[in-house]
Write a protein that holds these residues in place. Sequence first.
Motif, PDB file in Angstrom:
ATOM      1  N   UNK A  32      -4.910   4.850 -13.030  1.00 14.15           N
ATOM      2  CA  UNK A  32      -3.816   4.579 -11.996  1.00 14.15           C
ATOM      3  C   UNK A  32      -3.661   5.257 -10.838  1.00 14.15           C
ATOM      4  N   UNK A  33      -3.257   4.888  -9.757  1.00 11.65           N
ATOM      5  CA  UNK A  33      -3.393   5.558  -8.525  1.00 11.65           C
ATOM      6  C   UNK A  33      -1.906   6.020  -8.590  1.00 11.65           C
ATOM      7  N   UNK A  34      -1.781   7.272  -8.121  1.00 14.57           N
ATOM      8  CA  UNK A  34      -0.505   8.057  -7.980  1.00 14.57           C
ATOM      9  C   UNK A  34       0.610   7.679  -6.866  1.00 14.57           C
ATOM     10  N   UNK A  35      -0.128   7.065  -5.943  1.00 16.51           N
ATOM     11  CA  UNK A  35       0.441   6.676  -4.808  1.00 16.51           C
ATOM     12  C   UNK A  35       0.054   5.276  -4.247  1.00 16.51           C
ATOM     13  N   UNK A  36       0.913   4.465  -3.505  1.00 15.77           N
ATOM     14  CA  UNK A  36       0.445   3.445  -2.855  1.00 15.77           C
ATOM     15  C   UNK A  36      -0.135   3.922  -1.501  1.00 15.77           C
ATOM     16  N   UNK A  37      -1.207   3.561  -1.101  1.00 17.75           N
ATOM     17  CA  UNK A  37      -1.982   3.932  -0.021  1.00 17.75           C
ATOM     18  C   UNK A  37      -2.420   2.833   0.999  1.00 17.75           C
ATOM     19  N   UNK A  38      -2.059   1.877   0.936  1.00 14.76           N
ATOM     20  CA  UNK A  38      -2.461   0.646   1.795  1.00 14.76           C
ATOM     21  C   UNK A  38      -1.788   0.993   3.335  1.00 14.76           C
ATOM     22  N   UNK A  39      -0.944   1.576   3.500  1.00 13.92           N
ATOM     23  CA  UNK A  39      -0.475   1.815   4.700  1.00 13.92           C
ATOM     24  C   UNK A  39      -0.990   2.934   5.462  1.00 13.92           C
ATOM     25  N   UNK A  40      -1.958   3.790   5.014  1.00 14.92           N
ATOM     26  CA  UNK A  40      -2.658   4.640   5.462  1.00 14.92           C
ATOM     27  C   UNK A  40      -3.240   4.101   6.848  1.00 14.92           C
ATOM     28  N   UNK A  41      -3.144   4.915   7.912  1.00 12.08           N
ATOM     29  CA  UNK A  41      -3.964   4.322   9.102  1.00 12.08           C
ATOM     30  C   UNK A  41      -3.884   2.954   9.564  1.00 12.08           C
ATOM     31  N   UNK A  42      -2.923   2.232   9.068  1.00 15.24           N
ATOM     32  CA  UNK A  42      -2.544   0.902   9.511  1.00 15.24           C
ATOM     33  C   UNK A  42      -1.997   0.680  10.973  1.00 15.24           C
ATOM     34  N   UNK A  43      -2.873   0.195  11.641  1.00 12.65           N
ATOM     35  CA  UNK A  43      -2.568  -0.154  13.009  1.00 12.65           C
ATOM     36  C   UNK A  43      -1.018  -0.966  13.330  1.00 12.65           C
ATOM     37  N   UNK A  44      -0.637  -1.745  12.276  1.00 14.81           N
ATOM     38  CA  UNK A  44       0.576  -2.717  12.431  1.00 14.81           C
ATOM     39  C   UNK A  44       1.840  -2.110  11.873  1.00 14.81           C
ATOM     40  N   UNK A  45       1.867  -0.622  11.420  1.00 10.13           N
ATOM     41  CA  UNK A  45       2.877  -0.083  10.818  1.00 10.13           C
ATOM     42  C   UNK A  45       3.906   0.109  11.754  1.00 10.13           C
ATOM     43  N   UNK A  46       5.234   0.017  11.477  1.00  5.99           N
ATOM     44  CA  UNK A  46       6.424   0.162  12.251  1.00  5.99           C
ATOM     45  C   UNK A  46       7.476   0.626  11.424  1.00  5.99           C
ATOM     46  N   UNK A  47       8.670   0.958  12.014  1.00  3.97           N
ATOM     47  CA  UNK A  47       9.776   1.258  11.238  1.00  3.97           C
ATOM     48  C   UNK A  47      10.326   0.244  10.294  1.00  3.97           C
TER      49      UNK A  47
END
Length: 50
Positions: free
Chosen positions: A1-16
């Motif tokens: 099992x992964x220890x973190x959720x990493x789908x957001x890393x380097x995501x160009x669409x990420x915002x507040x």
Amino acid sequence: MKSTISCCMNCQERHLACHDTCEKYLKARQEYQEQKHKIIENARKDNLAD
């Protein structure tokens, strides 16, 4: 099992407040929670079997 959720890393669409609305994150979080629940249940069963 992964220890973190990493789908957001380097995501160009990420915002507040992205984690409230991002479909990729919500899906990854649900899968993470399901895996975590399975591990906890298996540990409980192992402890009861001892």
